[in-house]
Scaffold this motif. Structure first.
Motif, PDB file in Angstrom:
ATOM      1  N   ALA A   1     -24.746  45.653  62.210  1.00 12.98           N
ATOM      2  CA  ALA A   1     -24.515  46.633  63.570  1.00 12.98           C
ATOM      3  C   ALA A   1     -24.130  45.868  64.543  1.00 12.98           C
ATOM      4  N   ARG A   2     -23.264  46.263  65.254  1.00 12.42           N
ATOM      5  CA  ARG A   2     -22.791  45.549  66.618  1.00 12.42           C
ATOM      6  C   ARG A   2     -23.624  46.350  67.790  1.00 12.42           C
ATOM      7  N   ASP A   3     -23.987  47.617  67.577  1.00 12.64           N
ATOM      8  CA  ASP A   3     -24.469  48.366  68.708  1.00 12.64           C
ATOM      9  C   ASP A   3     -25.741  49.388  68.079  1.00 12.64           C
ATOM     10  N   PHE A   4     -26.189  50.125  68.946  1.00  9.85           N
ATOM     11  CA  PHE A   4     -27.161  51.141  68.342  1.00  9.85           C
ATOM     12  C   PHE A   4     -26.376  52.416  67.584  1.00  9.85           C
ATOM     13  N   GLN A   5     -25.137  52.330  67.822  1.00  9.29           N
ATOM     14  CA  GLN A   5     -24.549  53.662  67.301  1.00  9.29           C
ATOM     15  C   GLN A   5     -24.357  53.848  65.810  1.00  9.29           C
ATOM     16  N   SER A   6     -23.969  52.609  65.175  1.00  8.01           N
ATOM     17  CA  SER A   6     -23.585  52.728  63.714  1.00  8.01           C
ATOM     18  C   SER A   6     -23.957  51.637  62.974  1.00  8.01           C
ATOM     19  N   VAL A   7     -24.280  51.424  61.737  1.00  8.73           N
ATOM     20  CA  VAL A   7     -24.865  50.630  60.912  1.00  8.73           C
ATOM     21  C   VAL A   7     -23.927  50.535  59.688  1.00  8.73           C
ATOM     22  N   ALA A   8     -23.248  49.402  59.402  1.00  7.84           N
ATOM     23  CA  ALA A   8     -22.694  49.026  58.228  1.00  7.84           C
ATOM     24  C   ALA A   8     -23.529  48.551  56.946  1.00  7.84           C
ATOM     25  N   ILE A   9     -23.371  48.936  55.906  1.00  5.27           N
ATOM     26  CA  ILE A   9     -24.137  48.707  54.530  1.00  5.27           C
ATOM     27  C   ILE A   9     -23.254  48.212  53.621  1.00  5.27           C
ATOM     28  N   TYR A  10     -23.786  46.941  53.170  1.00  6.05           N
ATOM     29  CA  TYR A  10     -23.264  46.114  51.839  1.00  6.05           C
ATOM     30  C   TYR A  10     -24.240  46.151  51.017  1.00  6.05           C
ATOM     31  N   ASP A  11     -23.635  46.214  49.628  1.00  6.62           N
ATOM     32  CA  ASP A  11     -24.451  45.909  48.356  1.00  6.62           C
ATOM     33  C   ASP A  11     -24.791  44.507  48.040  1.00  6.62           C
ATOM     34  N   SER A  12     -25.500  44.598  46.906  1.00 12.09           N
ATOM     35  CA  SER A  12     -26.052  43.156  46.796  1.00 12.09           C
ATOM     36  C   SER A  12     -24.699  42.019  46.227  1.00 12.09           C
ATOM     37  N   LYS A  13     -23.648  42.521  45.877  1.00  8.89           N
ATOM     38  CA  LYS A  13     -22.376  41.853  45.531  1.00  8.89           C
ATOM     39  C   LYS A  13     -21.523  41.731  46.850  1.00  8.89           C
ATOM     40  N   GLY A  14     -21.808  42.069  47.934  1.00 14.26           N
ATOM     41  CA  GLY A  14     -21.249  41.831  49.059  1.00 14.26           C
ATOM     42  C   GLY A  14     -19.888  43.040  49.379  1.00 14.26           C
TER      43      GLY A  14
ATOM     44  N   ALA B   1     -20.486  49.565  51.117  1.00 11.17           N
ATOM     45  CA  ALA B   1     -20.971  50.742  50.703  1.00 11.17           C
ATOM     46  C   ALA B   1     -20.877  52.000  51.483  1.00 11.17           C
ATOM     47  N   GLY B   2     -20.969  51.618  52.798  1.00 14.92           N
ATOM     48  CA  GLY B   2     -20.841  52.831  53.697  1.00 14.92           C
ATOM     49  C   GLY B   2     -21.424  52.489  55.227  1.00 14.92           C
ATOM     50  N   VAL B   3     -21.334  53.566  56.091  1.00 15.06           N
ATOM     51  CA  VAL B   3     -21.700  53.434  57.423  1.00 15.06           C
ATOM     52  C   VAL B   3     -22.509  54.699  57.513  1.00 15.06           C
ATOM     53  N   ARG B   4     -23.536  54.390  58.295  1.00 19.00           N
ATOM     54  CA  ARG B   4     -24.579  55.404  58.792  1.00 19.00           C
ATOM     55  C   ARG B   4     -25.115  55.321  60.383  1.00 19.00           C
ATOM     56  N   ARG B   5     -25.115  56.640  60.874  1.00 23.63           N
ATOM     57  CA  ARG B   5     -25.795  56.381  62.367  1.00 23.63           C
ATOM     58  C   ARG B   5     -27.432  56.159  62.142  1.00 23.63           C
ATOM     59  N   PRO B   6     -28.007  55.485  62.854  1.00 26.68           N
ATOM     60  CA  PRO B   6     -29.568  55.368  62.696  1.00 26.68           C
ATOM     61  C   PRO B   6     -29.986  56.765  63.112  1.00 26.68           C
ATOM     62  N   GLU B   7     -31.066  57.058  62.626  1.00 28.00           N
ATOM     63  CA  GLU B   7     -31.926  58.231  62.767  1.00 28.00           C
ATOM     64  C   GLU B   7     -31.120  59.476  62.402  1.00 28.00           C
ATOM     65  N   SER B   8     -29.932  59.363  61.601  1.00 29.53           N
ATOM     66  CA  SER B   8     -29.204  60.399  61.196  1.00 29.53           C
ATOM     67  C   SER B   8     -29.981  61.239  59.922  1.00 29.53           C
TER      68      SER B   8
END
Length: 448
Positions: free
Chosen positions: A333-346, A349-356
């Motif tokens: 994450a670069r800030d509190f607005q969104s989080v990028a997710i990567y699987d075990s192979k790098g 996988a997608g982006v989610r907003r915290p507490e969504s």
């Protein structure tokens, strides 16, 4: 030898040179961040990519540019400038003041007529002339047929005040450098720290303030964003708590809005992501019932690592807490607005907003992101010399204005049917000439 040294120190070119060098070091201290850790300078001023082509961490650390304002050469420059100001006051300003403060009546016609402004006024009386000068703010003294008048004597004393004000300012700056403390802390939201732990002595003359044993509680940390998603402002709700747990003060600070308590000033200077709450849902033994576990994962800065550029933080969720923990899911994450997710192979996988509360399945595991906690970056500082600096600046403004006042002097003698007038001033000579002409033209003329 002593007089020669004083004369050399009172040199105006020397004083200007000292000021320019001090200004240059002060500018350098503004460009190069002060009082950071060794690792910070190694990371931000690498030898491979020198700032401005020549500034790297060995140069900064070897020359003390990481703490310019407390180095021997900077304090020595302040002392040298103070010596120059003192020498100028003793050898130039004070003698001028003593001569100006001493005055005497003049009774020779030739002496008066030899002055900058001189005139003989026929059929005039000294008493009328002196009254007109008094109406214009002159201090008038009369002895028999002789008169002396002056105004603006404070203009002769003011330059000494200017030097005194500058000495106050220099002394305050040196006192803050030698007797002050400073430091920085990065404190997670909801935690606290002891004030003493955030302060580092500038020198052996530094002493901890009485509030050092108190603590600061970070009640809340928030960030405002611009419409384009960039950070606009960040705020920290802080409470100062004494050793007995009693809240002494509370304030929400932001950039340029600090908290002051017990001689310590706390500035909002930075922020970071400290932790992320992740809920993991796994299928049960029957393949249908899900078991949920919530973890609070610490986040670390990835800036300059693994090809990441700019401010960015990441954390790692192992796929198994029992066996191989090197395989897992990465969350960035670069800030509190969104989080990028990567699987075990790098793979992304997608982006989610915290507490969504919106789940995402990664490597067969369903994840839900919870709260992302931040850390507030605070700079702590004590400036015991600030009152002296403020007093010096206030005095400098007043005395600089007063030093612009002209010191005007007028002598006159009464002859049988005329008055002889002579006068001089140290500045604004044209205005003095005009004023004296107006006064002389206003003197009544007596006809036999």
């Amino acid at each position: 030898m002593g007089k020669k040294t004083l004369k050399s120190l009172s040199s105006l070119p020397l004083a200007i040179g000292e000021l320019l060098v001090i200004a240059g070091f002060s500018a350098l201290g503004t460009v190069i961040e002060q009082n950071k850790s060794f690792a910070w300078y190694v990371e931000n001023y690498p030898t491979e990519n020198k700032s401005l082509g020549f500034i790297d961490f060995p140069l900064i650390l070897d020359l003390g540019l990481d703490h310019i304002y407390t180095t021997w050469y900077f304090l020595g420059l302040l002392g040298l400038l103070g010596a120059s100001l003192t020498a100028c006051t003793v050898t130039r300003q004070w003698p001028v003041w003593k001569v100006s403060a001493k005055w005497k009546f003049l009774d020779r016609r030739a002496t008066l007529l030899a002055m900058e402004e001189a005139e003989s006024v026929p059929r005039a009386r000294l008493s009328d002339f002196s009254d007109l000068l008094a109406d214009r703010g002159y201090q008038v003294f009369i002895k028999g047929k002789k008169m002396y008048a002056f105004k603006g004597l404070i203009g002769r004393l003011a330059p000494i005040g200017v030097h005194a004000a500058l000495l106050f300012t220099l002394g305050g700056a040196a006192y803050s450098g030698l007797g002050g403390l400073s430091g920085s802390v990065m404190v997670p939201d909801g935690s606290s720290f002891e004030i003493a732990s955030g302060l580092t002595r500038g020198s052996l003359l530094s002493s901890m303030p009485g509030i050092a044993k108190s603590s600061v509680q970070v009640n809340d940390f928030t960030i405002d964003y611009l419409p384009n998603g960039q950070v606009s402002q960040f705020y920290s709700d802080l409470s100062v708590v004494d050793p007995n747990g009693k809240e002494m003060s509370r304030k929400t600070i932001s950039v340029n809005v600090p908290l002051r308590a017990g001689g310590v000033t706390m500035y909002q200077t930075d922020w970071a992501l400290s932790s992320m709450q992740v809920t993991v849902a796994k299928p049960g033994a029957d393949g249908e019932t899900e078991t949920e576990n919530t973890y609070v994962l610490p986040m670390a800065s990835l800036e300059g690592k693994g090809g990441f550029q700019g401010r960015i933080w990441g954390t790692f969720l192992p796929l198994s807490f029992d066996d191989d923990q090197r395989r897992g899911i990465s969350l960035v994450a670069r800030d509190f607005q969104s989080v990028a997710i990567y699987d075990s192979k790098g793979a992304f996988a997608g982006v989610r907003r915290p507490e969504s509360k919106k789940p995402i399945v990664v490597d067969g595991i369903k994840l839900m992101l919870g709260d992302v906690k931040g850390s507030t970056g605070l700079e702590l500082k004590t400036d015991p010399g600030v009152p002296l600096v403020y007093a010096g600046f206030a005095g400098l403004m007043v005395t600089s204005f007063l030093s612009l006042l002209s010191h005007s002097q007028i002598w006159a003698i009464q002859e049988e049917t005329a008055i002889v007038v002579g006068g001089k001033t140290n500045r604004a000579k044209e205005e003095f000439r005009t004023e004296l002409d107006e006064v002389l033209n206003s003197v009544p003329e007596y006809v036999d």
